[in-house]
Motif scaffolding. Structure first.
Motif, mmCIF file in Angstrom:
data_model
loop_
_atom_site.group_PDB
_atom_site.id
_atom_site.type_symbol
_atom_site.label_atom_id
_atom_site.label_comp_id
_atom_site.label_asym_id
_atom_site.label_seq_id
_atom_site.Cartn_x
_atom_site.Cartn_y
_atom_site.Cartn_z
ATOM 1 N N LEU A 224 0.847 -1.192 0.000
ATOM 2 C CA LEU A 224 0.000 0.000 0.000
ATOM 3 C C LEU A 224 0.885 1.246 0.000
ATOM 4 N N THR A 225 0.612 2.142 -0.914
ATOM 5 C CA THR A 225 1.379 3.386 -0.981
ATOM 6 C C THR A 225 0.424 4.581 -0.892
ATOM 7 N N SER A 226 0.948 5.713 -0.557
ATOM 8 C CA SER A 226 0.171 6.962 -0.453
ATOM 9 C C SER A 226 -0.898 6.935 0.632
ATOM 10 N N ASP A 227 -0.736 6.066 1.636
ATOM 11 C CA ASP A 227 -1.702 6.055 2.742
ATOM 12 C C ASP A 227 -1.270 6.973 3.881
ATOM 13 N N VAL A 228 -0.093 7.576 3.733
ATOM 14 C CA VAL A 228 0.353 8.636 4.650
ATOM 15 C C VAL A 228 0.715 9.845 3.793
ATOM 16 N N GLY A 229 0.261 11.019 4.219
ATOM 17 C CA GLY A 229 0.613 12.261 3.542
ATOM 18 C C GLY A 229 1.381 13.156 4.489
ATOM 19 N N SER A 230 2.297 13.925 3.945
ATOM 20 C CA SER A 230 3.075 14.862 4.763
ATOM 21 C C SER A 230 3.047 16.235 4.122
ATOM 22 N N ALA A 231 3.079 17.255 4.966
ATOM 23 C CA ALA A 231 3.183 18.638 4.502
ATOM 24 C C ALA A 231 4.201 19.347 5.381
ATOM 25 N N LEU A 232 4.987 20.191 4.749
ATOM 26 C CA LEU A 232 5.925 21.010 5.519
ATOM 27 C C LEU A 232 5.880 22.427 4.982
ATOM 28 N N ILE A 233 6.227 23.360 5.844
ATOM 29 C CA ILE A 233 6.383 24.752 5.426
ATOM 30 C C ILE A 233 7.803 25.168 5.767
ATOM 31 N N THR A 234 8.435 25.864 4.831
ATOM 32 C CA THR A 234 9.829 26.273 5.020
ATOM 33 C C THR A 234 9.901 27.640 5.699
ATOM 34 N N ASP A 235 11.117 28.041 6.004
ATOM 35 C CA ASP A 235 11.334 29.361 6.605
ATOM 36 C C ASP A 235 10.938 30.483 5.647
ATOM 37 N N LYS A 236 10.867 30.179 4.343
ATOM 38 C CA LYS A 236 10.460 31.184 3.349
ATOM 39 C C LYS A 236 8.960 31.158 3.090
ATOM 40 N N GLY A 237 8.259 30.219 3.733
ATOM 41 C CA GLY A 237 6.808 30.154 3.579
ATOM 42 C C GLY A 237 6.331 29.235 2.471
ATOM 43 N N SER A 238 7.254 28.506 1.842
ATOM 44 C CA SER A 238 6.855 27.555 0.800
ATOM 45 C C SER A 238 6.301 26.298 1.451
#
Ligand SMILES: [Zn+2]
Length: 129
Positions: free
Chosen positions: A25-39
């Motif tokens: 099974l793939t894509s059953d965990v999602g991650s998001a991050l925000i950088t110091d520049k706001g990306s």
């Protein structure tokens, strides 16, 4: 600055469980991050039969580096049922290895709780200056 709740929703937005070769099974965990520049960078986990897959955080961090950024302000990973998953040991070390300033990255570990990476990784690997 994006709220924790908004970053969690970004992580959820890429969850799309799919069976791949070997019934993994793939894509059953999602991650998001925000950088110091706001990306904002996103990633999903990829699980493979012989273990060459990687975590959603690893994928989001790879996207960030591809975008030419290295400093993570805040990061989260979410499982398909909405549960927030603290990063594994490898991902904790990976964040530190990408940029030493990530020592102060805020890691969302529960719906209403975030801690600094340095609290999750008090004794990082060290072989340098
Ligand atoms: Zn991991």
């Amino acid at each position: 600055m994006i709220t924790n709740k908004e970053l969690i929703e970004k992580a959820k937005s890429v969850i799309n469980p799919q069976k791949v070769a070997g019934n993994k099974l793939t894509s059953d965990v999602g991650s998001a991050l925000i950088t110091d520049k706001g990306s904002i960078y996103l990633g999903v986990c990829i699980d493979t039969q012989e273990g060459s897959g990687f975590c959603a955080e690893h994928n989001a961090i790879a996207a960030m580096v591809t975008g030419g950024e290295y400093k993570i302000k805040k990061i989260v990973a979410v499982w398909k049922d909405g549960t927030i998953i603290p990063p594994c040991g490898k991902c904790r070390e990976f964040m530190w290895q990408i940029d030493k300033d990530n020592w102060n990255t805020e890691v969302i570990i529960k719906k209403d709780k975030a801690v600094k990476l340095k609290e999750l990784l008090p004794y990082h690997w060290h072989n340098e200056e």
